[in-house]
Design an enzyme around this catalytic site. Structure first.
Site, PDB file in Angstrom:
ATOM      1  N   ASP A   1     -22.328  96.746  47.839  1.00 29.79           N
ATOM      2  CA  ASP A   1     -22.380  98.191  47.538  1.00 29.79           C
ATOM      3  C   ASP A   1     -23.218  98.447  46.288  1.00 29.79           C
ATOM      4  O   ASP A   1     -23.963  99.424  46.213  1.00 29.79           O
ATOM      5  CB  ASP A   1     -20.964  98.736  47.336  1.00 29.79           C
TER       6      ASP A   1
ATOM      7  N   ALA B   1     -17.775 105.217  47.867  1.00 30.26           N
ATOM      8  CA  ALA B   1     -17.533 105.487  46.450  1.00 30.26           C
ATOM      9  C   ALA B   1     -18.214 104.437  45.568  1.00 30.26           C
ATOM     10  O   ALA B   1     -18.804 104.770  44.532  1.00 30.26           O
ATOM     11  CB  ALA B   1     -16.027 105.506  46.192  1.00 30.26           C
TER      12      ALA B   1
HETATM   13  O1  RIB Z   1     -17.484  96.722  50.011  1.00 28.40           O
HETATM   14  C1  RIB Z   1     -16.311  96.559  49.269  1.00 28.40           C
HETATM   15  C2  RIB Z   1     -15.324  97.614  49.653  1.00 28.40           C
HETATM   16  O2  RIB Z   1     -14.940  97.420  50.983  1.00 28.40           O
HETATM   17  C3  RIB Z   1     -14.040  97.570  48.862  1.00 28.40           C
HETATM   18  O3  RIB Z   1     -14.082  98.320  47.676  1.00 28.40           O
HETATM   19  C4  RIB Z   1     -13.013  98.049  49.855  1.00 28.40           C
HETATM   20  O4  RIB Z   1     -12.497  99.301  49.555  1.00 28.40           O
HETATM   21  C5  RIB Z   1     -13.717  98.034  51.197  1.00 28.40           C
HETATM   22  O5  RIB Z   1     -14.012  99.293  51.606  1.00 28.40           O
END
Ligand code: RIB
Length: 299
Positions: free
Chosen positions: A249, A40
């Site tokens: 991310d 997400a």
């Molecule tokens: O990479 C960070 C994410 O890792 C967090 O948002 C948490 O949900 C884990 O999945």
């Protein structure tokens, strides 16, 4: 068009002065919840970077589902590929220390119900030149199926081999582009810890084996990558980190969106590194993902 097959979590975050050792209790300062999950977060980052993004995953039938998906809905990520599962929405219990470093325990819940069938269905509508972005917080069989099906259709595949799993190296080798942090890259390279020179040698060796584009994120030291026989480096910004959750991310989403949007590889790396730096300056995974205008102004 970018499709992200991946996890959706509710992050339960406590801040502490320093991270506890095993068996130790420390007093926390704040507690917050925020939308998270590697899939997400990457989907939202790619959408904020300017791509048109489709999210494929699963949430539970519980109050966390709406909270965990709210920011993606607001950003207009296509959410039709997110199914409702009888399992609870995934959660991540996160401690953030005074230096911005963190500890995370993820309970997959609904993410664990993402299946190979879901993967096949999601790839079946994709066309040559589309991008598929995956990580390892959904079942490995689904990731495996998605990568194979995508390759057969001429889809460009990007894998972020996080978190490390038993099949991370094997799955990593199946994608066109692999994104790893230092530790994850050491696994790809055979499991030994590597100094800077050894890392470059390992990048060259792996690249020579299968021609894969490999990107290694190095935190404050930026990023090093190899593509079409050329080494590349990019730097982020000099910042004081507040919270590094979601920075990797943000890098992945911004990188995929920038490349898909036509930026040359070097510029896509730099834009993603700057976005990742900015993500460290705010708390929370999705709340810290910067807007494209701010990233482009900082470049
Ligand atoms: O990479 C960070 C994410 O890792 C967090 O948002 C948490 O949900 C884990 O999945």
């Amino acid at each position: 068009m970018i499709t992200v097959l991946g996890s959706i979590n509710m992050d339960l975050v406590a801040t502490v002065s320093r991270l506890p050792k095993p068996g130790e209790t420390v007093t926390g300062h704040t507690f917050t919840t925020a939308a998270g999950g590697k899939g997400a977060n990457q989907a939202l980052a790619a959408q904020r970077a300017g791509a048109q993004v489709r999210m494929v995953g699963a949430v539970g039938d519980d109050p966390f589902a709406a909270q965990a998906t709210a920011m993606m809905h607001v950003a207009a990520v296509d959410m039709r590929g997110v199914k409702n599962s009888p399992s609870p929405t995934g959660t991540a219990v996160i401690l953030v220390g005074g230096d911005g470093e963190n500890m995370i325990a993820v309970v997959p819940g609904a993410n664990g119900t993402v299946s190979s069938e879901d993967a096949r269905a999601c790839v079946s509508t994709m066309k040559k030149g589309d991008y598929l972005l995956v990580q390892l917080e959904t079942p490995e069989e689904a990731v495996d199926t998605a990568l194979d099906a995508a390759r057969a259709r001429g889809v460009i595949t990007v894998i972020n081999i996080a978190p490390l799993t038993a099949r991370a190296a094997e799955l990593g080798r199946k994608a066109d582009i692999v994104i790893a942090n230092e530790t994850e890259f050491e696994l790809l390279a055979g499991g030994k810890s590597l100094n800077a020179d050894e890392r470059i040698a390992a990048l060259k060796r792996l690249h020579a084996e299968n021609g894969q584009t490999i990107i290694v994120t190095l935190g404050a030291e930026g990023v090093v990558a190899i593509r079409e026989g050329q080494l590349h480096r990019a730097q982020g910004l000099k910042i004081e980190p507040v919270d590094t959750v979601g920075a990797g991310d943000t890098f992945c989403g911004y990188f995929a969106a920038s490349l898909e949007g036509g930026l040359p590889f070097d510029k896509a790396l730099r834009r993603a590194a700057v976005a990742g730096s900015l993500a460290c300056t705010k708390a929370g995974a999705q709340p810290s993902i910067p807007l494209a205008a701010d990233v482009d102004a900082a470049i």
